[in-house]
Design an enzyme around this catalytic site. Sequence first.
Site, mmCIF file in Angstrom:
data_model
loop_
_atom_site.group_PDB
_atom_site.id
_atom_site.type_symbol
_atom_site.label_atom_id
_atom_site.label_comp_id
_atom_site.label_asym_id
_atom_site.label_seq_id
_atom_site.Cartn_x
_atom_site.Cartn_y
_atom_site.Cartn_z
ATOM 1 N N THR A 179 0.828 -1.202 0.000
ATOM 2 C CA THR A 179 0.000 0.000 0.000
ATOM 3 C C THR A 179 0.865 1.255 0.000
ATOM 4 O O THR A 179 0.566 2.239 -0.695
ATOM 5 C CB THR A 179 -0.935 0.000 1.219
ATOM 6 O OG1 THR A 179 -1.755 -1.170 1.180
ATOM 7 C CG2 THR A 179 -1.826 1.235 1.217
ATOM 8 N N HIS A 212 2.001 1.835 -3.425
ATOM 9 C CA HIS A 212 0.922 2.424 -4.229
ATOM 10 C C HIS A 212 0.824 3.931 -3.973
ATOM 11 O O HIS A 212 0.619 4.723 -4.896
ATOM 12 C CB HIS A 212 -0.412 1.749 -3.907
ATOM 13 C CG HIS A 212 -0.566 0.381 -4.483
ATOM 14 N ND1 HIS A 212 -0.337 0.096 -5.813
ATOM 15 C CD2 HIS A 212 -0.931 -0.792 -3.919
ATOM 16 C CE1 HIS A 212 -0.556 -1.188 -6.037
ATOM 17 N NE2 HIS A 212 -0.919 -1.750 -4.898
#
Length: 338
Positions: free
Chosen positions: A39, A42
């Site tokens: 994450t 990202h």
Amino acid sequence: MKATLYEGNKTFSVIEKEIAPPLAGEVRIKVAFCGVCGTDVHIYHGAMDKRIQIPQSIGHEMSGEIDALGEGVHGFSIGEKVVVRPLDNRAEKPSDKGYSHICKDLKFIGIDSPGAMQEYWNVPAFTLHKLPDHIDMQLAALIEPLAVACHDIRMAKLESGEKVVVLGGGPIGLLVAMVARDKGGDVIISEVNETRIALAESLGFTVVNPTKTDLVRFVETRNGASIADVVFEVSGAQPALDVMTQLSGIRGRIVMVAIHAQPRQVDLFQFFWKELQLIGARVYEKEDYEESIQLITQSKLPFEKLITRIEPLENIQKVFETIAGNPSGMKYLLNCQS
């Protein structure tokens, strides 16, 4: 104190700022180590710029010790080693049916609010889990991703002796495989990256590269007609979705671990024909964290082999650039007190 800020445009800064006192109900943590998860990557690539309050500190895979207590905090002491279960579920409603880890208005600390990639971090006290004094704080930074794996295995209702296929041998996939094997599962990993294949094989796993070997035929030959009792989809790739129903035996369970942000094609006929189950699994609950802490504390599984590199907090930009250019790596940690 030093803190890092995600500035957008694949850029992090390192700043000096005043150490803030914890508010009522909060604790201040002296962060030891913080891992970089998918994450976070990202976020680095800009995929979550609409959600992040730029500029913002990010990060949630951490270990540390309590440095200060806010008003009204009880049951904790300064100096205690802790990890944070970064779920702010204070907006839970009756319609969430008591599942606070997936409540509709859940806020993820380190994404929806400031994270752990800084020297000191103020968080709600209800997010804390205590650690044993003797725990290795580097390994303790793996407790959060390991809790994901523990939750996945629990959702699968895995039983000893069952045949397991893990699609994807990255950090979470390998942790799922390690926990599944510890529970007595007979595990095969599917992975295309040769470096990750070598690591998984060094840990004693049977690994198949589906771009070189027919995965379904390999599993059928090895496992017989039962094929797989449980399949974990951890890759997030369409080819894995294409094969997961073929790998599943009669009344097999497929656990969806990966995040598929867009609609995908799935062979639904196989669910009818073999009475398969598709099980969603998201983050973790309290018991998963406690199991993860126990596994790390027991030191019987080689979790240290998943740590690719440890860098000082000041090198955060270099770390994310390295990860972006090196998909073979596993877990990178930032030393927040270096």
